[in-house]
Write a protein that holds these residues in place. Structure first.
Motif, PDB file in Angstrom:
ATOM      1  N   VAL A  72       1.628 -37.373 -16.016  1.00 30.46           N
ATOM      2  CA  VAL A  72       0.597 -38.318 -16.421  1.00 30.46           C
ATOM      3  C   VAL A  72      -0.427 -38.356 -15.292  1.00 30.46           C
ATOM      4  O   VAL A  72      -0.073 -38.338 -14.109  1.00 30.46           O
ATOM      5  N   LEU A  73      -1.714 -38.360 -15.647  1.00 27.28           N
ATOM      6  CA  LEU A  73      -2.773 -38.473 -14.656  1.00 27.28           C
ATOM      7  C   LEU A  73      -3.399 -39.865 -14.737  1.00 27.28           C
ATOM      8  O   LEU A  73      -3.691 -40.339 -15.840  1.00 27.28           O
ATOM      9  N   GLY A  74      -3.571 -40.476 -13.586  1.00 31.56           N
ATOM     10  CA  GLY A  74      -4.090 -41.833 -13.581  1.00 31.56           C
ATOM     11  C   GLY A  74      -5.191 -42.038 -12.556  1.00 31.56           C
ATOM     12  O   GLY A  74      -5.393 -41.219 -11.663  1.00 31.56           O
ATOM     13  N   TRP A  75      -5.922 -43.127 -12.744  1.00 35.50           N
ATOM     14  CA  TRP A  75      -6.930 -43.579 -11.785  1.00 35.50           C
ATOM     15  C   TRP A  75      -6.545 -44.975 -11.293  1.00 35.50           C
ATOM     16  O   TRP A  75      -6.181 -45.847 -12.094  1.00 35.50           O
ATOM     17  N   PHE A  76      -6.656 -45.137  -9.996  1.00 29.56           N
ATOM     18  CA  PHE A  76      -6.430 -46.427  -9.350  1.00 29.56           C
ATOM     19  C   PHE A  76      -7.649 -46.724  -8.491  1.00 29.56           C
ATOM     20  O   PHE A  76      -8.463 -45.836  -8.233  1.00 29.56           O
ATOM     21  N   ALA A 116      -4.851 -44.475 -17.247  1.00 22.74           N
ATOM     22  CA  ALA A 116      -3.982 -43.303 -17.167  1.00 22.74           C
ATOM     23  C   ALA A 116      -3.952 -42.600 -18.510  1.00 22.74           C
ATOM     24  O   ALA A 116      -4.231 -43.217 -19.549  1.00 22.74           O
ATOM     25  N   ILE A 117      -3.599 -41.317 -18.470  1.00 23.27           N
ATOM     26  CA  ILE A 117      -3.586 -40.507 -19.687  1.00 23.27           C
ATOM     27  C   ILE A 117      -2.485 -39.463 -19.575  1.00 23.27           C
ATOM     28  O   ILE A 117      -2.205 -38.947 -18.491  1.00 23.27           O
ATOM     29  N   THR A 118      -1.830 -39.173 -20.687  1.00 20.55           N
ATOM     30  CA  THR A 118      -0.840 -38.113 -20.693  1.00 20.55           C
ATOM     31  C   THR A 118      -1.542 -36.759 -20.675  1.00 20.55           C
ATOM     32  O   THR A 118      -2.710 -36.646 -21.060  1.00 20.55           O
ATOM     33  N   TRP A 119      -0.812 -35.742 -20.226  1.00 22.14           N
ATOM     34  CA  TRP A 119      -1.433 -34.422 -20.122  1.00 22.14           C
ATOM     35  C   TRP A 119      -1.933 -33.929 -21.485  1.00 22.14           C
ATOM     36  O   TRP A 119      -2.942 -33.244 -21.571  1.00 22.14           O
ATOM     37  N   GLY A 121       5.124 -39.306 -13.419  1.00 25.20           N
ATOM     38  CA  GLY A 121       5.933 -38.876 -14.546  1.00 25.20           C
ATOM     39  C   GLY A 121       5.879 -39.777 -15.764  1.00 25.20           C
ATOM     40  O   GLY A 121       6.350 -39.401 -16.844  1.00 25.20           O
ATOM     41  N   PHE A 122       5.284 -40.977 -15.623  1.00 25.68           N
ATOM     42  CA  PHE A 122       5.320 -41.947 -16.715  1.00 25.68           C
ATOM     43  C   PHE A 122       3.974 -42.622 -16.886  1.00 25.68           C
ATOM     44  O   PHE A 122       3.249 -42.823 -15.910  1.00 25.68           O
ATOM     45  N   MET A 128       5.068 -45.532  -8.966  1.00 25.78           N
ATOM     46  CA  MET A 128       5.619 -44.550  -9.900  1.00 25.78           C
ATOM     47  C   MET A 128       4.814 -43.254  -9.919  1.00 25.78           C
ATOM     48  O   MET A 128       5.161 -42.327 -10.652  1.00 25.78           O
ATOM     49  N   TYR A 129       3.769 -43.189  -9.135  1.00 24.86           N
ATOM     50  CA  TYR A 129       2.942 -41.983  -9.076  1.00 24.86           C
ATOM     51  C   TYR A 129       3.269 -41.209  -7.799  1.00 24.86           C
ATOM     52  O   TYR A 129       3.330 -41.776  -6.711  1.00 24.86           O
TER      53      TYR A 129
END
Length: 122
Positions: free
Chosen positions: A33-37, A50-53, A100-101, A108-109
């Motif tokens: 999963v790719l996310g922005w913080f 966040a978005i799944t691949w 992973g989630f 969790m990243y």
């Protein structure tokens, strides 16, 4: 080792738009999963989106829902964050992350970029 490199930050006026991009070094990210913080001065790092691949599932923080859009380009190994109707309170260093989630929890990243500064000011 996965490397994430952000780009696209800068100075923008309130109400303006900006697009951030994050290039990933590994095609094996297909299971991630790719996310922005983001992290503002004196504050803790917080989840943005966040978005799944596959691109089929997304998650947004309440503070940005309806204004920000996350998307992914699998062919380019790139995840983008389109930010519209920007507010001064959106000012922060924005980080790309891989995990992973599809969750909002920072811990969790597993992999993080160096960050890119976004400043919203007149």
């Amino acid at each position: 080792q996965v490397q994430l490199v952000e780009s696209g930050g800068g100075l923008v006026q309130p109400g303006g738009s900006l697009t951030l991009s994050c290039a990933a070094s590994e095609r094996t990210l297909s299971s991630y999963v790719l996310g922005w913080f983001r992290q503002a001065p004196g504050k803790e790092r917080e989840f943005v989106a966040a978005i799944t691949w596959s691109g089929t599932s997304t998650k947004y923080a309440d503070s940005v829902r309806g204004r920000f859009t996350i998307s992914i380009d699998n062919a380019k190994n790139t995840v983008s964050l389109q930010m519209d109707s920007l507010k001064p309170e959106d000012t922060a260093v924005y980080y790309c992350a891989a995990g992973g989630f599809l969750v909002r929890t920072t811990t969790m990243y597993d992999y993080w970029g160096q960050g890119t500064q976004v400043t919203v000011s007149s």
